[in-house]
Write a protein that holds these residues in place. Structure first.
Motif, PDB file in Angstrom:
ATOM      1  N   LEU A 203     -13.504  17.025 -21.402  1.00 11.86           N
ATOM      2  CA  LEU A 203     -12.709  17.892 -22.281  1.00 11.86           C
ATOM      3  C   LEU A 203     -12.890  19.370 -21.960  1.00 11.86           C
ATOM      4  O   LEU A 203     -13.994  19.842 -21.696  1.00 11.86           O
ATOM      5  N   ARG A 204     -11.767  20.086 -22.037  1.00 10.52           N
ATOM      6  CA  ARG A 204     -11.780  21.543 -21.859  1.00 10.52           C
ATOM      7  C   ARG A 204     -11.646  22.241 -23.203  1.00 10.52           C
ATOM      8  O   ARG A 204     -12.224  23.276 -23.458  1.00 10.52           O
ATOM      9  N   ARG A 205     -10.831  21.627 -24.110  1.00  9.64           N
ATOM     10  CA  ARG A 205     -10.435  22.343 -25.314  1.00  9.64           C
ATOM     11  C   ARG A 205     -10.008  21.329 -26.369  1.00  9.64           C
ATOM     12  O   ARG A 205      -9.449  20.277 -26.032  1.00  9.64           O
ATOM     13  N   LEU A 206     -10.262  21.656 -27.640  1.00 10.15           N
ATOM     14  CA  LEU A 206      -9.769  20.819 -28.739  1.00 10.15           C
ATOM     15  C   LEU A 206      -9.144  21.737 -29.767  1.00 10.15           C
ATOM     16  O   LEU A 206      -9.663  22.831 -30.032  1.00 10.15           O
ATOM     17  N   VAL A 207      -8.053  21.310 -30.353  1.00  5.43           N
ATOM     18  CA  VAL A 207      -7.378  22.175 -31.322  1.00  5.43           C
ATOM     19  C   VAL A 207      -6.870  21.348 -32.512  1.00  5.43           C
ATOM     20  O   VAL A 207      -6.313  20.268 -32.334  1.00  5.43           O
ATOM     21  N   GLU A 208      -7.129  21.842 -33.713  1.00  2.08           N
ATOM     22  CA  GLU A 208      -6.769  21.110 -34.933  1.00  2.08           C
ATOM     23  C   GLU A 208      -5.327  21.408 -35.326  1.00  2.08           C
ATOM     24  O   GLU A 208      -4.931  22.570 -35.415  1.00  2.08           O
ATOM     25  N   LYS A 209      -4.553  20.358 -35.547  1.00  2.00           N
ATOM     26  CA  LYS A 209      -3.177  20.431 -36.043  1.00  2.00           C
ATOM     27  C   LYS A 209      -2.351  21.550 -35.383  1.00  2.00           C
ATOM     28  O   LYS A 209      -1.840  22.449 -36.067  1.00  2.00           O
ATOM     29  N   PRO A 210      -2.211  21.499 -34.050  1.00  2.00           N
ATOM     30  CA  PRO A 210      -1.439  22.571 -33.383  1.00  2.00           C
ATOM     31  C   PRO A 210       0.062  22.411 -33.627  1.00  2.00           C
ATOM     32  O   PRO A 210       0.535  21.280 -33.816  1.00  2.00           O
ATOM     33  N   PRO A 211       0.819  23.515 -33.623  1.00  2.00           N
ATOM     34  CA  PRO A 211       2.275  23.386 -33.603  1.00  2.00           C
ATOM     35  C   PRO A 211       2.688  22.661 -32.321  1.00  2.00           C
ATOM     36  O   PRO A 211       1.999  22.793 -31.298  1.00  2.00           O
ATOM     37  N   VAL A 212       3.788  21.917 -32.381  1.00  2.06           N
ATOM     38  CA  VAL A 212       4.224  21.105 -31.228  1.00  2.06           C
ATOM     39  C   VAL A 212       4.273  21.954 -29.957  1.00  2.06           C
ATOM     40  O   VAL A 212       3.799  21.534 -28.888  1.00  2.06           O
ATOM     41  N   ALA A 213       4.802  23.175 -30.076  1.00  6.04           N
ATOM     42  CA  ALA A 213       4.995  24.017 -28.893  1.00  6.04           C
ATOM     43  C   ALA A 213       3.666  24.405 -28.243  1.00  6.04           C
ATOM     44  O   ALA A 213       3.622  24.655 -27.033  1.00  6.04           O
ATOM     45  N   ASP A 214       2.572  24.458 -29.027  1.00  2.47           N
ATOM     46  CA  ASP A 214       1.275  24.907 -28.483  1.00  2.47           C
ATOM     47  C   ASP A 214       0.339  23.762 -28.125  1.00  2.47           C
ATOM     48  O   ASP A 214      -0.764  23.999 -27.621  1.00  2.47           O
ATOM     49  N   ALA A 215       0.734  22.525 -28.436  1.00  5.07           N
ATOM     50  CA  ALA A 215      -0.203  21.405 -28.259  1.00  5.07           C
ATOM     51  C   ALA A 215      -0.485  21.173 -26.773  1.00  5.07           C
ATOM     52  O   ALA A 215       0.441  21.057 -25.976  1.00  5.07           O
ATOM     53  N   PRO A 216      -1.778  21.085 -26.401  1.00  6.25           N
ATOM     54  CA  PRO A 216      -2.107  20.902 -24.979  1.00  6.25           C
ATOM     55  C   PRO A 216      -1.834  19.478 -24.482  1.00  6.25           C
ATOM     56  O   PRO A 216      -1.823  19.237 -23.277  1.00  6.25           O
ATOM     57  N   SER A 217      -1.648  18.518 -25.407  1.00  2.00           N
ATOM     58  CA  SER A 217      -1.353  17.131 -25.020  1.00  2.00           C
ATOM     59  C   SER A 217      -0.862  16.407 -26.274  1.00  2.00           C
ATOM     60  O   SER A 217      -0.695  17.027 -27.336  1.00  2.00           O
ATOM     61  N   ASN A 218      -0.636  15.106 -26.145  1.00  3.45           N
ATOM     62  CA  ASN A 218      -0.358  14.311 -27.355  1.00  3.45           C
ATOM     63  C   ASN A 218      -1.477  13.294 -27.579  1.00  3.45           C
ATOM     64  O   ASN A 218      -1.251  12.220 -28.140  1.00  3.45           O
ATOM     65  N   LEU A 219      -2.691  13.646 -27.158  1.00  3.48           N
ATOM     66  CA  LEU A 219      -3.859  12.788 -27.379  1.00  3.48           C
ATOM     67  C   LEU A 219      -4.559  13.232 -28.657  1.00  3.48           C
ATOM     68  O   LEU A 219      -5.128  14.332 -28.720  1.00  3.48           O
ATOM     69  N   ALA A 220      -4.494  12.359 -29.656  1.00  2.00           N
ATOM     70  CA  ALA A 220      -4.997  12.711 -30.990  1.00  2.00           C
ATOM     71  C   ALA A 220      -6.368  12.100 -31.247  1.00  2.00           C
ATOM     72  O   ALA A 220      -6.619  10.941 -30.888  1.00  2.00           O
ATOM     73  N   ILE A 221      -7.239  12.878 -31.894  1.00  2.00           N
ATOM     74  CA  ILE A 221      -8.576  12.398 -32.249  1.00  2.00           C
ATOM     75  C   ILE A 221      -8.436  11.252 -33.246  1.00  2.00           C
ATOM     76  O   ILE A 221      -7.698  11.356 -34.235  1.00  2.00           O
ATOM     77  N   ALA A 222      -9.162  10.140 -32.967  1.00  2.00           N
ATOM     78  CA  ALA A 222      -8.895   8.877 -33.675  1.00  2.00           C
ATOM     79  C   ALA A 222      -9.899   8.514 -34.769  1.00  2.00           C
ATOM     80  O   ALA A 222      -9.887   7.395 -35.268  1.00  2.00           O
TER      81      ALA A 222
END
Ligand code: UTP
Length: 308
Positions: A203-222
């Protein structure tokens, strides 16, 4: 292993992970009024509370010591995992001893401890309350409102994640792919697959509830994690994030900048029962699998859907 994949040098990371923290202190506002006097983690799936499924997954994964973080309605949780001599005497008197084993079972298979989160400051704050209990050892976290169902034949969810931890000796989090338009509901990760396994990402980065345009991926913490104890310092250094809460994802982002951290991208089905539709789906899916409820429910659903 690439040159940047070196494990952290903290002592104690060689030992097997035996302890888990299960947060169950949230307000559960999406489930009011049911959650006014009972945590959502105690909602039943057919005849078993969600939290019991979560504890069974932990025990099946090798955890034998569990700290449950409770909120206002802590009594419902403590009573469920405690002995109930009156109920046991009643079941014995009406000739149902097999039910006694069922109500005792889980409390016997793990040591269960409790700590109260007095103010609901967020998931990060709830996990921080485990610091004294877990000490300087790696530990697991399972969200108490999330049931994980791996595909048939696979190991329990947490066990799969512990395997990654044991191989990499670094914090690990489970993730799953979600439709792009849903990323704003989850913690989202950014990473690169390791050479040995395309399902494991450094992992390089994690972000909580990003706007769609800023999301680095569509991999969600499970909802399943294994942490080195350095996560506690990272939570201390984390201020209020999305929703004014101390977000565990923000603390994990900090940790990923300090030491290697991995994500396991799995195929397991995740039921977030804090969401009403997911709760209903979970109840129906499980009831359709139980021999004593499946037939009658299937007939009812077919009739109800034909009439709708
Ligand atoms: P949620 O993000 O679903 O929050 O928590 P919530 O407050 O319980 O639910 P809503 O949004 O008001 O309906 C994820 C997990 O973290 C725990 C919850 O109990 C749940 O298991 N949690 C959350 C805590 O233990 N403490 C907190 O302060 C917040």
């Amino acid at each position: 292993m690439t040159p940047t994949d070196h494990p952290p040098a903290t002592a104690g990371h060689r030992a097997a992970v035996r302890k888990a923290v299960i947060p169950a202190a949230g307000m559960g506002t999406r489930f009011l009024p049911a959650t006014k006097s009972m945590p959502k983690e105690m909602l039943p799936i057919v005849d078993k509370p969600v939290l019991q499924f979560v504890i069974e997954e932990a025990v099946a994964s090798g955890i034998d010591d569990i700290l449950i973080v409770t909120g206002r309605a802590k009594r419902a949780v403590e009573n469920h995992f405690d002995f109930n001599p009156e109920l046991e005497a009643f079941l014995a008197s009406v000739g149902k001893p097999e039910l006694i084993d069922q109500i005792r079972d889980i409390g016997n298979r793990a040591r269960i401890h409790y700590i109260r989160q007095k103010l609901q400051l967020g998931l990060g704050d709830a996990i921080r309350l485990g610091r004294d209990h877990v000490g300087d050892q790696p530990f697991a976290v399972l969200l108490g409102d999330t049931i994980i169902e791996p595909p048939e034949g696979q190991k329990p969810g947490l066990r799969q994640l512990l395997d990654v931890f044991e191989e990499r000796r670094a914090s690990a989090v489970a993730v799953h792919r979600v439709p792009r338009e849903w990323v704003g509901r989850y913690g989202i990760v950014d990473g690169a697959p390791v050479a040995a396994n395309p399902n494991v990402l450094r992992l390089r980065r994690l972000v909580e509830k990003p706007p769609v345009a800023d999301a680095p991926s569509n991999l969600a913490i499970a909802g399943r994690y294994v942490f080195t104890p350095e996560i506690f310092g990272c939570i201390d250094a984390t201020g209020q994030g999305v929703g004014g809460e101390i977000q565990l994802t923000d603390a994990m982002d900090l940790l990923a900048r300090q030491q290697p951290m991995y994500a396991l991208s799995w195929q397991a089905r995740r039921y977030d029962i804090g969401n009403r539709v997911e709760y209903a789906k979970c109840f129906v899916d499980f009831a359709l699998r139980r021999p004593e409820t499946a037939k009658a429910l299937r007939e009812h659903l077919l009739q109800a859907l034909a009439g709708s």
